[in-house]
Design a protein around this motif. Sequence first.
Motif, PDB file in Angstrom:
ATOM      1  N   VAL A  28      -1.892  -1.348  -3.869  1.00 34.69           N
ATOM      2  CA  VAL A  28      -2.952  -0.371  -3.613  1.00 34.69           C
ATOM      3  C   VAL A  28      -2.299   1.008  -3.533  1.00 34.69           C
ATOM      4  O   VAL A  28      -1.288   1.168  -2.840  1.00 34.69           O
ATOM      5  N   VAL A  29      -2.867   1.992  -4.222  1.00 34.67           N
ATOM      6  CA  VAL A  29      -2.343   3.359  -4.114  1.00 34.67           C
ATOM      7  C   VAL A  29      -3.428   4.259  -3.522  1.00 34.67           C
ATOM      8  O   VAL A  29      -4.544   4.324  -4.057  1.00 34.67           O
ATOM      9  N   ASP A  30      -3.094   4.920  -2.433  1.00 35.50           N
ATOM     10  CA  ASP A  30      -3.966   5.957  -1.891  1.00 35.50           C
ATOM     11  C   ASP A  30      -3.664   7.229  -2.671  1.00 35.50           C
ATOM     12  O   ASP A  30      -2.584   7.813  -2.532  1.00 35.50           O
ATOM     13  N   ASN A  31      -4.608   7.650  -3.517  1.00 32.70           N
ATOM     14  CA  ASN A  31      -4.386   8.777  -4.436  1.00 32.70           C
ATOM     15  C   ASN A  31      -5.042  10.058  -3.922  1.00 32.70           C
ATOM     16  O   ASN A  31      -5.305  10.981  -4.686  1.00 32.70           O
ATOM     17  N   THR A  32      -5.309  10.091  -2.605  1.00 32.83           N
ATOM     18  CA  THR A  32      -6.045  11.213  -2.025  1.00 32.83           C
ATOM     19  C   THR A  32      -5.367  12.550  -2.281  1.00 32.83           C
ATOM     20  O   THR A  32      -6.042  13.546  -2.569  1.00 32.83           O
ATOM     21  N   THR A  33      -4.048  12.605  -2.185  1.00 30.72           N
ATOM     22  CA  THR A  33      -3.389  13.907  -2.307  1.00 30.72           C
ATOM     23  C   THR A  33      -3.401  14.416  -3.750  1.00 30.72           C
ATOM     24  O   THR A  33      -3.119  15.591  -3.979  1.00 30.72           O
ATOM     25  N   MET A  34      -3.716  13.556  -4.722  1.00 30.56           N
ATOM     26  CA  MET A  34      -3.592  13.961  -6.126  1.00 30.56           C
ATOM     27  C   MET A  34      -4.888  14.026  -6.915  1.00 30.56           C
ATOM     28  O   MET A  34      -4.967  14.804  -7.870  1.00 30.56           O
ATOM     29  N   PHE A  37      -7.247  13.703 -11.568  1.00 33.42           N
ATOM     30  CA  PHE A  37      -6.714  14.707 -12.496  1.00 33.42           C
ATOM     31  C   PHE A  37      -5.218  14.946 -12.284  1.00 33.42           C
ATOM     32  O   PHE A  37      -4.547  15.514 -13.145  1.00 33.42           O
ATOM     33  N   GLY A  38      -4.700  14.521 -11.121  1.00 29.44           N
ATOM     34  CA  GLY A  38      -3.291  14.804 -10.826  1.00 29.44           C
ATOM     35  C   GLY A  38      -2.380  13.618 -11.012  1.00 29.44           C
ATOM     36  O   GLY A  38      -1.164  13.788 -11.246  1.00 29.44           O
ATOM     37  N   GLN A  39      -2.936  12.420 -10.910  1.00 29.83           N
ATOM     38  CA  GLN A  39      -2.099  11.219 -10.998  1.00 29.83           C
ATOM     39  C   GLN A  39      -3.001  10.026 -11.272  1.00 29.83           C
ATOM     40  O   GLN A  39      -4.096   9.938 -10.721  1.00 29.83           O
ATOM     41  N   ARG A  40      -2.498   9.055 -12.098  1.00 23.69           N
ATOM     42  CA  ARG A  40      -3.351   7.966 -12.558  1.00 23.69           C
ATOM     43  C   ARG A  40      -2.711   6.609 -12.235  1.00 23.69           C
ATOM     44  O   ARG A  40      -2.164   5.934 -13.123  1.00 23.69           O
ATOM     45  N   PRO A  41      -2.794   6.223 -10.964  1.00 19.58           N
ATOM     46  CA  PRO A  41      -2.089   5.010 -10.530  1.00 19.58           C
ATOM     47  C   PRO A  41      -2.488   3.741 -11.285  1.00 19.58           C
ATOM     48  O   PRO A  41      -1.641   2.882 -11.520  1.00 19.58           O
ATOM     49  N   LEU A  42      -3.757   3.610 -11.691  1.00 23.63           N
ATOM     50  CA  LEU A  42      -4.154   2.378 -12.391  1.00 23.63           C
ATOM     51  C   LEU A  42      -3.441   2.293 -13.740  1.00 23.63           C
ATOM     52  O   LEU A  42      -3.051   1.206 -14.177  1.00 23.63           O
ATOM     53  N   ASP A  43      -3.241   3.445 -14.387  1.00 21.81           N
ATOM     54  CA  ASP A  43      -2.520   3.449 -15.672  1.00 21.81           C
ATOM     55  C   ASP A  43      -1.037   3.143 -15.472  1.00 21.81           C
ATOM     56  O   ASP A  43      -0.345   2.756 -16.409  1.00 21.81           O
ATOM     57  N   LEU A  44      -0.552   3.353 -14.248  1.00 25.93           N
ATOM     58  CA  LEU A  44       0.871   3.100 -13.961  1.00 25.93           C
ATOM     59  C   LEU A  44       1.095   1.683 -13.437  1.00 25.93           C
ATOM     60  O   LEU A  44       2.207   1.333 -13.066  1.00 25.93           O
ATOM     61  N   ALA A  92      -0.935   0.056 -10.874  1.00 26.90           N
ATOM     62  CA  ALA A  92      -1.540  -0.312  -9.585  1.00 26.90           C
ATOM     63  C   ALA A  92      -2.797  -1.147  -9.820  1.00 26.90           C
ATOM     64  O   ALA A  92      -3.475  -0.999 -10.840  1.00 26.90           O
ATOM     65  N   ASP A  93      -3.112  -2.013  -8.860  1.00 20.94           N
ATOM     66  CA  ASP A  93      -4.312  -2.846  -8.967  1.00 20.94           C
ATOM     67  C   ASP A  93      -5.539  -2.129  -8.427  1.00 20.94           C
ATOM     68  O   ASP A  93      -6.663  -2.389  -8.864  1.00 20.94           O
ATOM     69  N   ILE A  94      -5.304  -1.274  -7.425  1.00 19.73           N
ATOM     70  CA  ILE A  94      -6.424  -0.630  -6.732  1.00 19.73           C
ATOM     71  C   ILE A  94      -6.047   0.818  -6.425  1.00 19.73           C
ATOM     72  O   ILE A  94      -4.912   1.094  -6.002  1.00 19.73           O
ATOM     73  N   VAL A  95      -7.001   1.710  -6.611  1.00 20.49           N
ATOM     74  CA  VAL A  95      -6.870   3.074  -6.078  1.00 20.49           C
ATOM     75  C   VAL A  95      -7.873   3.220  -4.947  1.00 20.49           C
ATOM     76  O   VAL A  95      -9.030   2.801  -5.082  1.00 20.49           O
ATOM     77  N   PHE A 110       0.867  -1.190   0.000  1.00 22.93           N
ATOM     78  CA  PHE A 110       0.000   0.000   0.000  1.00 22.93           C
ATOM     79  C   PHE A 110       0.893   1.225   0.000  1.00 22.93           C
ATOM     80  O   PHE A 110       1.735   1.372   0.890  1.00 22.93           O
ATOM     81  N   VAL A 111       0.747   2.081  -1.009  1.00 21.53           N
ATOM     82  CA  VAL A 111       1.553   3.311  -1.008  1.00 21.53           C
ATOM     83  C   VAL A 111       0.643   4.536  -1.076  1.00 21.53           C
ATOM     84  O   VAL A 111      -0.510   4.464  -1.520  1.00 21.53           O
ATOM     85  N   GLU A 112       1.226   5.627  -0.608  1.00 21.74           N
ATOM     86  CA  GLU A 112       0.532   6.921  -0.652  1.00 21.74           C
ATOM     87  C   GLU A 112       1.565   7.866  -1.246  1.00 21.74           C
ATOM     88  O   GLU A 112       2.633   8.056  -0.654  1.00 21.74           O
TER      89      GLU A 112
END
Length: 371
Positions: A169-175, A178-185, A187-190, A140-142
């Motif tokens: 799992v990526v916690d994308n709360t800070t982004m 519109f700021g970051q697209r972890p699934l495209d990079l 990640a399995d889960i946002v 799990f990363v943030e």
Amino acid sequence: MSETAKSRAAALSHLRRGRLAKGDPIPLPLTMAAIFHAPGDATGFDQYGRFSNPTWDAVEHMLAHLEDAPCVAFPSGMAAISAVFFGLLKSGDRILLPSDGYHTTRALADRFLKPFGVAYDVRPTSTFLDGGFDGYRLAFVETPANPGLDICDITAVAEAAHKAGAILVVDNTTMTPFGQRPLDLGADIVVAADTKAPNGHSDVLFGHVASRNEDIIAAVSGWRETSGSIPGPFEAWLVHRGLETLEVRFDRMCASAEIIARRLENHRAIKGLRFPGLESDPSHNLARAQMERFGFLISFVLASEDKAEDFINNCALMQAATSFGGVHTSAERRAKRGDAVPPGFVRLSVGCEPVEELWQAIEASLDGVSG
Ligand SMILES: Cc1ncc(COP(=O)(O)O)c(C=O)c1O
């Protein structure tokens, strides 16, 4: 903003268009209902408020459009994170969390996963890859991590985690999407707290899970329905309304944060400034590569606890408040929440105020605590 993000933003307010019948209201109606008319065969329609609700469907449709993935809505960011843990983990699993991310995620693992036999380890975000992922079921990363704003390479972590058999799992709360697209990079889960910028008006808590894996979506939906961790329809309606202006708010907030961070860099009262958009930031090159924008959060250290409190409390255009991502600029001295940061550490969330007026207020307050 990339062309794809622009077209996603443009379509966002018109998602309901294709579903409207003549005479339907254009704004989303709020459906407050625990029960629905359910004669005969009990499948294929709304039946009970713990199973589904048309207002959640609409907000999930918007979130899915933004994430480009199916989404499940929850009553808070922590409820979304809990759904991932409790929906997917079992006794004997081991997970890896950031040591410098939002502290409640670690508290959840410590107080509620550990007693059920799920072990956890922690690692700093900036060196999250070091040590590999063997033996972990879930990483799990943030990124950027709240509050220190360190970053890790999502693509590299996803590749290494997958090789070791772990899901990411990526916690994308800070982004936000519109700021970051972890699934495209990779990640399995946002997971995200829509409490922050997506709702944007600091009047509601909300969260969501996004994934392109249908088993994961089924597991977190099953958790929601069975545990009863459901969003209220009115909260969903407010978030739907907030999302309609997310792109314009986020754009203003990120642009203002860049201007303000550059000016803070030259202010004598500031030490330890972190903003991924600054060339001097240790994460800048990675941020340029993986983030669409640099975000609206800035962190820095003032000389003492008192100076940090005075800076926040005496700034005419700043709310002293926890949380971030609202239309109003806000700030918090994070040591008071127990984060492992110096007493004068400030997390600043840049809002939607006109930037020159905002800077004048920030500068005046900083000058008041300098020297
Ligand atoms: C990065 C991050 N994730 C999750 C959460 C939890 O969100 P909520 O307060 O909506 O439960 C927060 C809250 O501050 C957060 O900062």
